[in-house]
Scaffold this motif. Sequence first.
Motif, PDB file in Angstrom:
ATOM      1  N   GLU A  24      -0.812  -8.030  -3.828  1.00 37.69           N
ATOM      2  CA  GLU A  24      -0.762  -8.493  -2.434  1.00 37.69           C
ATOM      3  C   GLU A  24       0.250  -7.682  -1.631  1.00 37.69           C
ATOM      4  O   GLU A  24      -0.003  -7.307  -0.485  1.00 37.69           O
ATOM      5  CB  GLU A  24      -0.408  -9.982  -2.401  1.00 37.69           C
ATOM      6  N   ALA A  25       1.378  -7.361  -2.245  1.00 36.17           N
ATOM      7  CA  ALA A  25       2.394  -6.555  -1.572  1.00 36.17           C
ATOM      8  C   ALA A  25       1.853  -5.148  -1.287  1.00 36.17           C
ATOM      9  O   ALA A  25       2.091  -4.583  -0.207  1.00 36.17           O
ATOM     10  CB  ALA A  25       3.668  -6.487  -2.408  1.00 36.17           C
ATOM     11  N   ALA A  26       1.126  -4.589  -2.244  1.00 39.89           N
ATOM     12  CA  ALA A  26       0.567  -3.249  -2.049  1.00 39.89           C
ATOM     13  C   ALA A  26      -0.457  -3.275  -0.905  1.00 39.89           C
ATOM     14  O   ALA A  26      -0.501  -2.360  -0.065  1.00 39.89           O
ATOM     15  CB  ALA A  26      -0.076  -2.755  -3.338  1.00 39.89           C
ATOM     16  N   THR A  27      -1.267  -4.325  -0.882  1.00 40.29           N
ATOM     17  CA  THR A  27      -2.257  -4.455   0.189  1.00 40.29           C
ATOM     18  C   THR A  27      -1.566  -4.564   1.544  1.00 40.29           C
ATOM     19  O   THR A  27      -1.957  -3.908   2.527  1.00 40.29           O
ATOM     20  CB  THR A  27      -3.151  -5.692  -0.046  1.00 40.29           C
ATOM     21  N   LEU A  28      -0.535  -5.408   1.609  1.00 38.71           N
ATOM     22  CA  LEU A  28       0.209  -5.553   2.866  1.00 38.71           C
ATOM     23  C   LEU A  28       0.876  -4.253   3.273  1.00 38.71           C
ATOM     24  O   LEU A  28       0.935  -3.915   4.459  1.00 38.71           O
ATOM     25  CB  LEU A  28       1.245  -6.670   2.736  1.00 38.71           C
ATOM     26  N   GLU A  29       1.362  -3.512   2.296  1.00 37.16           N
ATOM     27  CA  GLU A  29       1.997  -2.231   2.605  1.00 37.16           C
ATOM     28  C   GLU A  29       0.979  -1.244   3.181  1.00 37.16           C
ATOM     29  O   GLU A  29       1.272  -0.532   4.141  1.00 37.16           O
ATOM     30  CB  GLU A  29       2.625  -1.674   1.325  1.00 37.16           C
ATOM     31  N   LEU A  30      -0.238  -1.216   2.613  1.00 38.58           N
ATOM     32  CA  LEU A  30      -1.288  -0.344   3.148  1.00 38.58           C
ATOM     33  C   LEU A  30      -1.663  -0.752   4.571  1.00 38.58           C
ATOM     34  O   LEU A  30      -1.862   0.091   5.444  1.00 38.58           O
ATOM     35  CB  LEU A  30      -2.527  -0.385   2.256  1.00 38.58           C
ATOM     36  N   GLU A  31      -1.777  -2.052   4.809  1.00 39.68           N
ATOM     37  CA  GLU A  31      -2.105  -2.520   6.149  1.00 39.68           C
ATOM     38  C   GLU A  31      -0.990  -2.200   7.134  1.00 39.68           C
ATOM     39  O   GLU A  31      -1.251  -1.939   8.309  1.00 39.68           O
ATOM     40  CB  GLU A  31      -2.383  -4.022   6.123  1.00 39.68           C
ATOM     41  N   ALA A  32       0.258  -2.208   6.642  1.00 37.92           N
ATOM     42  CA  ALA A  32       1.385  -1.880   7.514  1.00 37.92           C
ATOM     43  C   ALA A  32       1.366  -0.396   7.883  1.00 37.92           C
ATOM     44  O   ALA A  32       1.810  -0.009   8.962  1.00 37.92           O
ATOM     45  CB  ALA A  32       2.700  -2.239   6.833  1.00 37.92           C
TER      46      ALA A  32
END
Length: 122
Positions: A24-32
Motif C-alpha cells: 500500500e505504501a509503494a502504491t501511494l508513493e507511485l501515486e504521489a
Amino acid sequence: RKNHDTLKSTVDAKRDKLRKLRDEAATLELEARRPSAEDSPLTRKIRLLENRLDKAMIKFNEAQSIRKTYEQIVKRLREERVGFDNQLGAIERTLQAKKHDYDELLLLSGDANHAREAAQAD
C-alpha cells in the motif's frame, strides 16, 4: 509447543499485515509521483500538441461544413440555370412579339393619320 505455534501464527499474521502495508505504501508513493510526472516537459508538450490537434480538428470540421454548404448552393444554381434559360427564351420571344405588335401599330397609326388628313382635305 502450543505457545510456539500461537506465536508463530501471530508472527505470520503480522508479516502478512506488514507486506500489505508495504504494498500500500509503494502504491501511494507511485501515486504521489504521478503529479510531478504530469508536469514534465514531455507531458506538457503532449498536452500542447493534443490541444493543437483539437483546434485543427475544429477548423477542419468547420471547413467541411462550409464546403458542403457551397456544394449545395452550386447544385441549386445549376438546377436553376436550366429554368432560367427557359424563362429567358420565353421573355425574348415575348419581346419579339411586342416589337412586332409595335411595328404594326406604327403602320396603323401612319395609315390612320393619312386617312385623317385625306378626310380633312376633302
